[in-house]
Design a protein around this motif. Sequence first.
Motif, short mmCIF file in Angstrom:
data_model
loop_
_atom_site.label_atom_id
_atom_site.label_comp_id
_atom_site.label_asym_id
_atom_site.label_seq_id
_atom_site.Cartn_x
_atom_site.Cartn_y
_atom_site.Cartn_z
N UNK A 88 -34.93 -18.69 -11.12
CA UNK A 88 -34.84 -19.90 -11.94
C UNK A 88 -36.15 -20.65 -11.96
N UNK A 89 -36.95 -20.44 -10.88
CA UNK A 89 -38.29 -21.04 -10.87
C UNK A 89 -39.23 -20.26 -11.78
N UNK A 90 -38.99 -18.93 -11.84
CA UNK A 90 -39.80 -18.11 -12.76
C UNK A 90 -39.54 -18.53 -14.21
N UNK A 91 -38.26 -18.81 -14.52
CA UNK A 91 -37.94 -19.27 -15.88
C UNK A 91 -38.74 -20.52 -16.20
N UNK A 92 -38.79 -21.43 -15.23
CA UNK A 92 -39.49 -22.70 -15.42
C UNK A 92 -40.95 -22.47 -15.81
N UNK A 93 -41.56 -21.43 -15.21
CA UNK A 93 -42.98 -21.19 -15.48
C UNK A 93 -43.19 -20.25 -16.67
N UNK A 94 -42.20 -19.39 -16.96
CA UNK A 94 -42.43 -18.38 -17.99
C UNK A 94 -41.87 -18.77 -19.35
N UNK A 95 -40.72 -19.44 -19.36
CA UNK A 95 -40.15 -19.88 -20.63
C UNK A 95 -41.06 -20.93 -21.24
N UNK A 96 -41.51 -20.69 -22.48
CA UNK A 96 -42.54 -21.54 -23.07
C UNK A 96 -42.08 -23.00 -23.17
N UNK A 97 -40.80 -23.19 -23.52
CA UNK A 97 -40.33 -24.56 -23.72
C UNK A 97 -40.32 -25.35 -22.41
N UNK A 98 -39.79 -24.72 -21.36
CA UNK A 98 -39.77 -25.40 -20.06
C UNK A 98 -41.19 -25.64 -19.56
N UNK A 120 -43.01 -29.18 -18.72
CA UNK A 120 -43.54 -29.49 -17.39
C UNK A 120 -44.99 -29.96 -17.48
N UNK A 121 -45.82 -29.20 -18.24
CA UNK A 121 -47.24 -29.55 -18.37
C UNK A 121 -47.39 -30.91 -19.04
N UNK A 133 -35.80 -27.36 -11.64
CA UNK A 133 -36.66 -28.50 -11.98
C UNK A 133 -36.36 -29.66 -11.04
N UNK A 134 -35.07 -29.95 -10.86
CA UNK A 134 -34.69 -31.07 -10.01
C UNK A 134 -35.21 -30.88 -8.60
N UNK A 135 -35.12 -29.63 -8.10
CA UNK A 135 -35.61 -29.36 -6.75
C UNK A 135 -37.10 -29.64 -6.66
N UNK A 136 -37.86 -29.19 -7.67
CA UNK A 136 -39.30 -29.45 -7.67
C UNK A 136 -39.56 -30.96 -7.65
N UNK A 137 -38.82 -31.69 -8.50
CA UNK A 137 -38.98 -33.16 -8.54
C UNK A 137 -38.68 -33.79 -7.19
N UNK A 193 -40.46 -33.31 -19.76
CA UNK A 193 -39.54 -32.60 -18.85
C UNK A 193 -38.19 -33.32 -18.72
N UNK A 194 -38.17 -34.66 -18.49
CA UNK A 194 -36.86 -35.33 -18.41
C UNK A 194 -36.06 -35.17 -19.71
N UNK A 195 -36.75 -35.15 -20.85
CA UNK A 195 -36.04 -35.02 -22.11
C UNK A 195 -35.42 -33.63 -22.24
N UNK A 196 -36.18 -32.63 -21.79
CA UNK A 196 -35.68 -31.25 -21.80
C UNK A 196 -34.46 -31.14 -20.85
N UNK A 197 -34.57 -31.77 -19.66
CA UNK A 197 -33.46 -31.76 -18.70
C UNK A 197 -32.26 -32.47 -19.29
N UNK A 198 -32.51 -33.63 -19.90
CA UNK A 198 -31.46 -34.44 -20.50
C UNK A 198 -30.66 -33.61 -21.50
#
Lengths: 299, 277
Positions: free
Chosen positions: B54-64, B68-69, B242-246, B222-227
Amino acid sequence: MNSTATTDGTARGRFRGADWEAQQRRVTVTVLILPVILMTVLFLVPLGYLVWLSFGGPNGPNINSYKQLTAPVYLNLAYFTLQLAFFVTVACAVIAYPLAYLLANIESAISRFMILSLLISLSLSVLARTYSWIIILQRNGVVNDILQGAGLTSQPLSLVYNQTGVYIGMIHILLPYMVMTLYPTMRAIDSSLVRSALSLGATPWTAFRRIYFPLSLSGLVSGSILVFMMAIGFFVTPAILGGGQANTIVMAIQNQVQVLVDLPLAAATSVVLLLVSLLILVVYEKIAGVERIFGKGRR
Amino acid sequence: MNEYLLGQNGRRILIAYGLLLIIFIVVPALVLVPISIGGDDSFVIVPDSLSLRWYEVLLQDARWRNALVLSLQLATFSSIIATVAGVLGAIGISRASPGIAKALRLFFIAPIIVPLMVVGVGFYVLYARMRLVGSFVPLGMAHAVLILPFVMLPVSARLYSMDPRLEWAAASLGAGPYRTMFKVTLPLLMPAILAGFAFAFIFSFDEVVVAQFLSGPRLETLPRRMWEGIQMGGLEKTITAVSTVQLILAALAMLLITIWQRRAASRGAASRRQNDS
């Protein structure tokens, strides 16, 4: 320049003093220019524009939008919001008081650890913490698993996407603010007052009721005002955990902007809420003094 | 120990109550951590298999990844502006006459008193008219004003507790007011400034109410994407990552600040003791 200043030593000293003061004042003004301009352009101007728009904006001053707000649907929303904020505040005050008492009066490694935990939890993402309540409280979540496993309930309780979930989530997030406002007030209470009451024959309950509690009241009041104010404007937690069952006035504003696309109405609702929050701020200033938030009372 | 009202048993009960309450406050934030490292789609707290997918998704999925950036850039930009303005404002208030200082305090605290939704709508109607919705700098400036109090409060608290004689000493040795500010006041304020910067950064990184109005269709924070993910039922497990990273970032920042402030305080106390003897 001034002839007396060049001939008379004391006058010269006074002149330099005035000069120094003027220079100091110039420095103060210079330092304040940037933040005041920033706040004016990016805070007063948007809110001023909002007020103008709420009175009809370019279509001349009128109070049509405010009239719309007297509809029963908005009065009910306002009533629910105040009720929610009130009960959350009372719950936070009652739950937080003993903890703050413990932190202020029983010095130990445990209480230091508790303070650190509270400070860390204050900085954690509200969005993430609200999300985790969904996972904990949902039908096949942890709480329901435990309740059913222990045989306390035969079928899962609905704890989230309703008002129960909103109350749990909001108390959870606002509780640390109450504790951290109560704590410094209680720390500042002179414990010898309580000791003398006890040595003069008061029972612990009387000493608490007559001495300790009145002295802690200012912290309780300012903490309650703070929590009430935050609860009224809270959006994320009721919107996520309420599941449409706990609509507050700020959620109505979002709806007016994004669904109804009625900007003057949204502006009017916002202005009412703005006035309420400014009123609370003035009350806070009168009762507790804003310096408290700025750390003046902590010394 | 300053506790006189409760007996031994009362104290024990109070401590047990306190621990339970701390568990209530801390644990809900932590349940996401084990869920986020579970290998499958299920939301169980004790996962069958561990994986970082799930962390890989965060870095590889373009939208996530873009979200994040963008949020990191936004939080950095707005926190820097808020820190500069907040420190100047706090110093200004501490130098102003009592009446003006009182008015300024009310003025500068207002962004955290007025509900975010109200400020958000205010910015939205103004920015929509000026065609600024969906641009980075206007959104960053809006965040900067919202987080300005978070910088100002710790810096003001530090200014109150600072020894004014240090500044007088610098002035009497011939340093001008600005030199005194840079060489004496600012270094002494550093722990408070960093704490304020961290609070501001964390708030901006988590802010969704104003961002959803001002970010338009293109800027997805990122919060909007999470929302959005949570609104869809919250079944995307990337949200737990994402929440864990935060959570880890915020907890680390707070821990560092607390340790640093404690060390600074004990160092200050030590040097005071040295001076007194």
